[in-house]
Design a protein around this motif. Structure first.
Motif, short mmCIF file in Angstrom:
data_model
loop_
_atom_site.label_atom_id
_atom_site.label_comp_id
_atom_site.label_asym_id
_atom_site.label_seq_id
_atom_site.Cartn_x
_atom_site.Cartn_y
_atom_site.Cartn_z
N THR A 64 0.82 -1.23 0.00
CA THR A 64 0.00 0.00 0.00
C THR A 64 0.85 1.27 0.00
N ARG A 65 2.14 1.14 -0.13
CA ARG A 65 3.05 2.29 -0.07
C ARG A 65 2.78 3.10 1.20
N ALA A 66 2.77 2.41 2.33
CA ALA A 66 2.42 3.02 3.61
C ALA A 66 3.50 4.00 4.08
N SER A 67 3.08 4.86 4.97
CA SER A 67 4.07 5.72 5.62
C SER A 67 3.69 5.88 7.08
N ARG A 114 8.18 3.48 -0.08
CA ARG A 114 8.85 3.66 -1.37
C ARG A 114 10.35 3.83 -1.19
N GLY A 134 3.05 -0.26 -3.59
CA GLY A 134 1.84 0.54 -3.81
C GLY A 134 0.91 -0.07 -4.84
N GLU A 138 -1.46 8.02 1.97
CA GLU A 138 -0.87 6.78 2.49
C GLU A 138 -1.84 5.64 2.70
N GLY A 158 -4.01 4.45 0.55
CA GLY A 158 -4.12 3.67 -0.68
C GLY A 158 -5.49 3.79 -1.31
#
Lengths: 465, 465
Positions: free
Chosen positions: B149-152, B163, B200, B418, B420
């Protein structure tokens, strides 16, 4: 006119009314755009186009797509692996006239530029704002070319590479469609990361016509140093210890004995011919002071001598200007030959092994090779002097680059840290990526089904893996 | 058994001998894996598979590909936009048993993990090494889910998002092929950035079965503070000034009045119901002290009061533990309802406008909404309380999320920073990406021609744009 690509005449005829004298088939221009700073043989295109707008780029691609004519994008022409050479003929698409800085947003730390803007020009424009664009390959490359090759430079250890410093792109696809990727937001989880897919794709998936880049504050304080080591392994071990200690070094560059000899020859200096590190810290005055002291102590443990610090802006700038001349300084060795530059990148724990292996290899193969590198990232370059008319030396140089690439892979690294694949590293793609090459190929086919974008680059032909 | 997807029975029959009791069609398990922490209706899969090796994942995908049966990967199930729901039935592929930490390389600041490892477990394992993995979404998500999910989280402003913190992946493709992307080298220019393409992609392009993540040194010194502002605009203006000043803040979080009310209700505290900032600096003792002082002065200029600093590790940890409970604290407001969480991200100069717009919108629509956010990135979340049986309130909540997404786009941002796309933001993909959606769709078709990977997510159907 004798054409190189069979589809070129029809495409040129279709484009001529659109571009007028901004489409040229003159031999002088074709030769100029078929040359390169590296060691690749000249490869003049059938014509050179100088679009001035995104719409013109789109029109060129629509026509070339319709006719099946190759299109090879060109920036400043400073590529080291022949990326911009139209090896199958067709149109060389120069982005030199798309060189406007469209917007600077100091409040958001970003700028919107056309691809033909060079890194130094952007920084000149930014000087008064207190901001900077940090990515600095040696050459004064165009930002579009830097994005296309996923370039980096001396400051990547602190500020990242082009991958990290591009927020958004406008891209013209092979068939002339115009898309936008990313946005001015700092991060997003909305969909596939097309920005990162285009960065490093070397003009094989689309043509970048606009980019939004991240800016950074010019550091309040800067402190730079040079120091000397007894052997290259000591210098590299010092780098490893520095990175592992968490010191936020802004630059940390290795020059080996031969590279120092090159600088001495190039600029008439008399630095002792021993491995050197050039380092720099950015931050607040107290922070920089603390880090410089910590580095000094570490370097001492690895036997560094002649540590010379400066915090004067002008002296720092001179130091890095000199560093950026490495390619030319290599050229001062073995006069009359050409330089073949190659680069690899390995996990930092394997860096000493990789660097000493490269030195041994050069000795074994009786080659003059300098080593200089962004060693904080595990990335280093070899500059090999070669006489193109000496077939045996040419063969030995190719043995060197192949062996170095294989060593990088064996050590868990990559065959190119920042120069890119272009023509020079195609042969190693299958070895590095295995079955992932087939995935890359399907992405290429999905976006450029006729294969008109920079053909002959990056991906090995189907039957080569 | 009544199946949801017509291809499921054949795929299940083919997989049963391979997986034994690690393939289940029990109603209890299907219900459990069809539930979500967010507001989406349950969507039980036809079966749940628990592979333990990459080869098992590959075998599952080969069979499902052959039969055209959907496969939806599941991590910790903490997604906020329904990513892990098997909305078209088929196999829910739980990666929970692939939860080994395969290697930690302190010397290279990286670790190799299976996707089922959670972020807190990795950090527990790392504690003694002096290293940490900084990315911290609120939930204790799995690292595979975070990559997908390209989390942060709170520290992205300093350490980046997923990323930036994933170096390499092992991925199983839709047809069961296993590929490796990236390497342990810090950077590479060798080919298309498949690592970033997978990050992501929400399980729609491949299943992540192994990841190499970047580690960072635990900061030598930490200093955290809370402070209070008269209005949310003052707080946000203070954030903007902080980022623009170049202060290397490690975390800077906004809590609006309503969020503070939620925390008070959840934990029985009595913080004044006013906007707050929580900030943290990481670095050397002197560096942190300097930055804390500079921030204090800046905050004072924006009318901050009750500034409370701490440099005690335990107090800092408590502060961020509290912050990570925001989702549950929102749940303490309007008891009996559910929370719908949404997020957007805008250029920081537009942040005050976006946040006050969200507050006005909630008031207009008579909704209880908390705001909490990683405002250093321009990213914030709204937690809306909604009674699922109140059709009018549900409609107003959807009006809110749609209007907020449109505002983010109007301000040059993105519809999700973040969380998604999942199910919740599909409707905005065409608006955000325009013709680039067609490019995303062609990549999807190239890698998953039968559309078996997490169908119904991320990309709008062809006729919806």
């Amino acid at each position: 006119m004798q054409t190189i690509h069979p589809a070129a005449p029809a495409a040129i005829a279709a484009l001529a009314p659109l571009l007028g004298d901004r489409l040229s088939t003159s031999e002088a221009l074709r030769d100029q755009h078929g040359a390169n700073e590296a060691h690749y043989p000249p490869a003049p295109p059938d014509a050179v186009a100088f679009p001035e707008t995104t719409e013109e780029v789109a029109a060129i691609l629509r026509e070339c797509h319709a006719h099946g004519c190759p299109v090879t994008a060109q920036g400043a022409g400073s590529a080291l692996e022949g990326h911009h050479l139209a090896v199958q003929g067709g149109i060389a698409l120069s982005l030199a006239r798309m060189d406007r800085i469209l917007a600077v947003h100091p409040e958001d730390l970003d700028a919107v530029v056309q691809p033909g803007v060079t890194r130094s020009r952007l920084n000149e424009e930014l000087r008064a704002t207190g901001l900077m664009f940090p990515v600095d390959p040696g050459a004064d490359a165009s930002l579009g070319g830097m994005a296309a090759t996923r370039a980096s430079g001396t400051t990547a250890v602190r500020y990242g590479t082009m991958r990290d410093n591009v927020l958004a792109l406008e891209v013209v696809l092979a068939d002339g469609r115009i898309i936008r990727t990313g946005s001015r937001a700092r991060k997003s989880s909305a969909g596939y990361d097309l920005t990162r897919l285009m960065i490093g794709s070397e003009g094989t998936l689309g043509i970048i016509t606009e980019m939004t880049v991240r800016l950074h504050g010019q550091p309040e304080a800067v402190s730079a140093a040079t120091c000397r080591f007894a052997g290259v392994a000591d210098a590299v071990d010092c780098v490893i210890a520095t990175i592992q200690s968490g010191l936020a070094v802004a630059r940390i560059e290795l020059l080996d004995e031969m590279m120092v000899r090159g600088f001495n020859a190039y600029q008439g200096s008399d630095l002792p011919e021993a491995p050197h590190l050039f380092v720099e810290f950015h931050g607040t005055p107290a922070g920089v002071g603390e880090q410089a002291q910590a580095f000094g102590e570490l370097a001492g443990e690895y036997g560094a001598s002649a540590i010379r610090w400066t915090d004067r802006t002008e002296e720092c700038r001179e130091l890095w200007h000199m560093r950026h001349q490495a390619h030319y300084a290599t050229g001062a060795l073995d006069p009359g030959k050409r330089t073949l530059a190659t680069d690899v990148c390995v996990p930092i724990s394997r860096l000493a092994e990789a660097v000493t292996h490269a030195q041994d290899l050069a000795r074994e193969l009786r080659l003059t090779s300098t080593i200089v590198g962004h060693v904080g990232d595990g990335n280093f370059h070899c500059g090999l002097r070669v006489d193109p008319t000496d077939a045996d030396e040419v063969a030995r140089v190719h043995r060197f680059t192949a062996a170095l690439a294989e060593t990088a892979l064996r050590l868990g690294g990559t065959v190119t840290g920042e120069h890119g694949v272009g023509l020079g590293k195609i042969a190693h793609m299958a070895e590095e990526h295995g079955d992932a090459v087939a995935v890359m190929r399907s992405l290429k086919t999905a976006l450029d089904p006729k294969g008109i974008l920079n053909p002959g680059k990056m991906l090995p032909a189907d039957d080569e893996g």
